[in-house]
Design an enzyme around this catalytic site. Structure first.
Site, PDB file in Angstrom:
ATOM      1  N   ARG A   1      54.535  25.348   0.674  1.00 12.84           N
ATOM      2  CA  ARG A   1      55.892  25.875   0.871  1.00 12.84           C
ATOM      3  C   ARG A   1      56.696  25.035   1.862  1.00 12.84           C
ATOM      4  NH1 ARG A   1      55.632  31.585   3.909  1.00 12.84           N
ATOM      5  NH2 ARG A   1      57.632  30.916   4.750  1.00 12.84           N
TER       6      ARG A   1
ATOM      7  N   ALA B   1      65.946  35.348  -0.180  1.00 11.18           N
ATOM      8  CA  ALA B   1      66.942  34.313  -0.458  1.00 11.18           C
ATOM      9  C   ALA B   1      66.831  33.061   0.403  1.00 11.18           C
ATOM     10  CB  ALA B   1      68.345  34.908  -0.291  1.00 11.18           C
ATOM     11  N   ASP B   2      66.535  33.215   1.697  1.00  9.79           N
ATOM     12  CA  ASP B   2      66.825  32.105   2.615  1.00  9.79           C
ATOM     13  C   ASP B   2      66.040  30.836   2.302  1.00  9.79           C
ATOM     14  OD1 ASP B   2      64.533  33.431   3.490  1.00  9.79           O
ATOM     15  OD2 ASP B   2      64.902  33.019   5.606  1.00  9.79           O
TER      16      ASP B   2
ATOM     17  N   SER C   1      61.633  39.083   8.953  1.00  8.48           N
ATOM     18  CA  SER C   1      62.955  38.916   9.575  1.00  8.48           C
ATOM     19  C   SER C   1      64.092  39.398   8.684  1.00  8.48           C
ATOM     20  CB  SER C   1      63.169  37.446   9.941  1.00  8.48           C
ATOM     21  OG  SER C   1      62.157  37.023  10.819  1.00  8.48           O
TER      22      SER C   1
ATOM     23  N   ARG D   1      51.325  30.903   5.609  1.00  8.93           N
ATOM     24  CA  ARG D   1      52.210  31.183   6.752  1.00  8.93           C
ATOM     25  C   ARG D   1      52.381  32.690   6.911  1.00  8.93           C
ATOM     26  NH1 ARG D   1      56.357  27.937   9.309  1.00  8.93           N
ATOM     27  NH2 ARG D   1      58.087  29.219  10.015  1.00  8.93           N
TER      28      ARG D   1
ATOM     29  N   LYS E   1      67.429  31.258  12.376  1.00 12.04           N
ATOM     30  CA  LYS E   1      67.679  32.701  12.238  1.00 12.04           C
ATOM     31  C   LYS E   1      69.164  33.027  12.116  1.00 12.04           C
ATOM     32  CE  LYS E   1      63.288  33.659  12.567  1.00 12.04           C
ATOM     33  NZ  LYS E   1      62.473  34.297  11.508  1.00 12.04           N
TER      34      LYS E   1
ATOM     35  N   ASP F   1      62.845  37.525  18.068  1.00 13.49           N
ATOM     36  CA  ASP F   1      62.174  37.477  16.771  1.00 13.49           C
ATOM     37  C   ASP F   1      60.662  37.321  16.942  1.00 13.49           C
ATOM     38  OD1 ASP F   1      61.766  36.728  13.848  1.00 13.49           O
ATOM     39  OD2 ASP F   1      63.942  36.877  13.987  1.00 13.49           O
TER      40      ASP F   1
ATOM     41  N   ARG G   1      64.299  25.312   4.533  1.00 13.09           N
ATOM     42  CA  ARG G   1      65.638  25.907   4.659  1.00 13.09           C
ATOM     43  C   ARG G   1      66.458  25.185   5.724  1.00 13.09           C
ATOM     44  NH1 ARG G   1      63.709  31.612   7.410  1.00 13.09           N
ATOM     45  NH2 ARG G   1      62.940  30.701   9.338  1.00 13.09           N
TER      46      ARG G   1
END
EC number: 5.4.2.12
Length: 515
Positions: free
Chosen positions: A187, A264-265, A64, A155, A337, A14, A193
């Site tokens: 954020r 969404a994540d 991602s 970010r 991830k 990633d 998350r």
């Protein structure tokens, strides 16, 4: 048929992009004897991972979620960002039945319309143009109490870049003669998350009770005070924006709340905090019974609130095609991830396919990953090597988050260490694949760590890049690489290497031709 399978392993590094210049390049300047050797000796190519090649607007950096959707779909998937841009341009956004019904209901009841989301031009989790359109929609339909709760980025954008966005919205509200920015927060708190509920609680209390550590007369003053405290956009502490004599903008029963993030994540946790009756992440001092809570896109199938733009379903993604052909598959990554190699790779399908196993390795509990750039790669590699040797799987898909997660911190030395850690991991993976006579593809979903400073501003570069990514083949076949590929070509490439038929829905092309 032998019961021991020789797996095809897809290893996604990633945030591991390809950039020729050495300056501020944590990948090129790291000691990577293994990747260097593979690049010199093995069939390889560079592939596109951004912009129109992944269904994003031209020039837009990859990310991602988008990367994994394209990797798994085997076709270019037009992303929510592109879809929403088009809806707004064509005017259809302003008649979206879910959004208009929520606003109309609040207006009729004399209630407020709250709009929250990542106020950023980054285009990864949201876009401020969409938020502006939502403000216009609410105002056009007669809402007067319109409150914007701005999550700040830093970010996917430079670390201190929020001021123009805040000014833009302050001016917009002034021009409309109604509504205002009601709160600002980084954020880091609002979009966690990783189940750091102490962070989310600070955001929740700010939004529901207009309760924050700091208060300012206007958003720009609040931001400048945060900078004076040495807080970059991402880390701005909860700040209530309220001038003398203004009513507070706490969320109350009957109000409408519209969440304008489309990815969404990082939207799920705070959404669950608002809408789950059995929420137990922390004690909620105030539970709001909204007239409507609208999520812009579907954040999870089990979040039972209205959604303005439900997902378009993808038929015959790579994982589904493997299931239809009775193949076994493993998905493995760290917490950061895990959703990408499962939910996103499967085209937004939450449930595993028949024959699909999953392994989740916990990411380390550190504030930011520059403090532990190796993350949980040792445990991840150990489990991956074990799975390769097990003979259980036809396909294994793995994501190493280090290049991206450490790249996002802007810490160059930590990013170099992350890349060097990955090189050691890849050495073990290559050995494991060769020991079972399997096949290995090494690629990335987008760039990040190859550009650690912004040459234009001199600030740390914490965002993704729009550069190409490597694709390397290691295995038992004589293959020739094809140039000009993109992420959506990887699934057809894998099927071709497995000598399987490629479904007609996959429009990508194989990038390694067996000679």
């Amino acid at each position: 048929m032998s019961s021991t399978k020789k797996p095809l392993v897809l290893t996604i590094l990633d945030g591991y992009g390809h950039r020729e210049e050495q300056q501020d390049n944590a990948i090129l300047n790291a000691k990577t004897p293994v990747m260097d050797r593979l690049w010199q000796q093995q069939p390889h190519t560079l592939i596109a991972a951004s912009g129109l090649d992944v269904g994003l607007p031209d020039g837009q950096m990859g990310n991602s979620e988008v990367g994994h959707v394209n990797l798994g779909a085997g076709r270019i998937v037009y992303q929510d960002l592109t879809r929403l841009d088009k809806e707004i341009k064509d005017g259809d956004f302003f008649t979206n039945p879910t959004l208009t019904a929520a606003v109309d209901k609040a207006v009729k009841a004399g209630k407020a319309v709250h709009i929250m989301g990542l106020l950023s031009a980054g285009g990864v989790h949201s876009h401020e143009d969409h938020i502006l359109a939502m403000v216009e929609l609410a105002a056009k339909r007669g809402a007067t109490a319109i409150y914007l709760h701005a999550f700040l980025d830093g970010r996917d954008t430079p670390p201190r870049s929020a001021e123009p966005s805040l000014k833009r919205f302050t001016e917009k509200f002034a021009a409309l003669g109604k509504g205002r920015i009601a709160s600002i927060i980084g954020r880091y708190y609002a979009m966690d998350r990783d189940n750091r509920w102490d962070r989310v609680q600070l955001a929740y209390d700010l939004l529901t009770q207009a309760k924050g550590e700091f208060t300012a007369d206007n958003a720009v003053v609040g931001l400048q005070a945060a900078y004076a405290r040495n807080e970059n956009d991402e880390f701005v502490k909860p700040t209530v924006i309220q001038a003398a004599g203004e009513p507070d903008a706490a969320m109350n029963d009957g109000d409408a709340l519209i969440f304008m993030n489309f990815r969404a994540d990082r939207a799920r946790q705070i959404t669950r905090t608002f809408v789950n009756a059995d929420f137990d992440g922390f004690k909620r001092d105030k539970v709001v019974n909204f007239g409507d809570f609208i999520m812009l896109t579907e954040y999870a199938a089990d979040i039972k609130v209205a959604c303005a733009y439900p997902p378009a379903s993808l038929e015959n993604t790579f994982g589904e095609w493997l299931m239809k052909h009775d193949k076994t598959q493993l998905r493995i990554s760290e917490t950061e991830k895990y959703a990408h190699v499962t939910f996103f790779y499967n085209g937004g399908v939450e449930e595993p396919f028949k024959g699909e196993d999953r392994i989740l390795i916990n990411s380390p509990k550190v504030a930011t990953y520059d403090l532990q750039p190796e993350m949980s790669s040792a445990e991840l590699t150990e489990k991956l090597v074990g799975a390769i040797a097990s003979g259980k799987y036809d396909v294994i898909i793995c994501n190493y988050p280090n290049g991206d997660m450490v790249g996002h911190t802007g810490d160059y030395d930590a990013a170099v260490k992350a890349v060097e850690t990955l090189d050691n991991c890849i050495e073990q993976v290559v050995a494991a694949v060769q020991a079972v006579d399997g096949q290995l593809l090494i690629t990335a979903d987008h760039g990040n760590a190859e550009q650690m400073r912004d040459p234009a501003t001199g600030q740390a570069h914490t965002a993704h890049t729009s550069l190409p990514v490597p694709l390397i083949y290691v295995g038992n076949k004589e293959v020739k690489a094809v140039e000009g590929g993109k992420l959506s070509d990887i699934a057809p490439t894998m099927l071709s290497l497995m000598e399987m038929e490629i479904p007609q829905e996959m429009t990508g092309k194989p990038l390694f031709i067996v000679e």
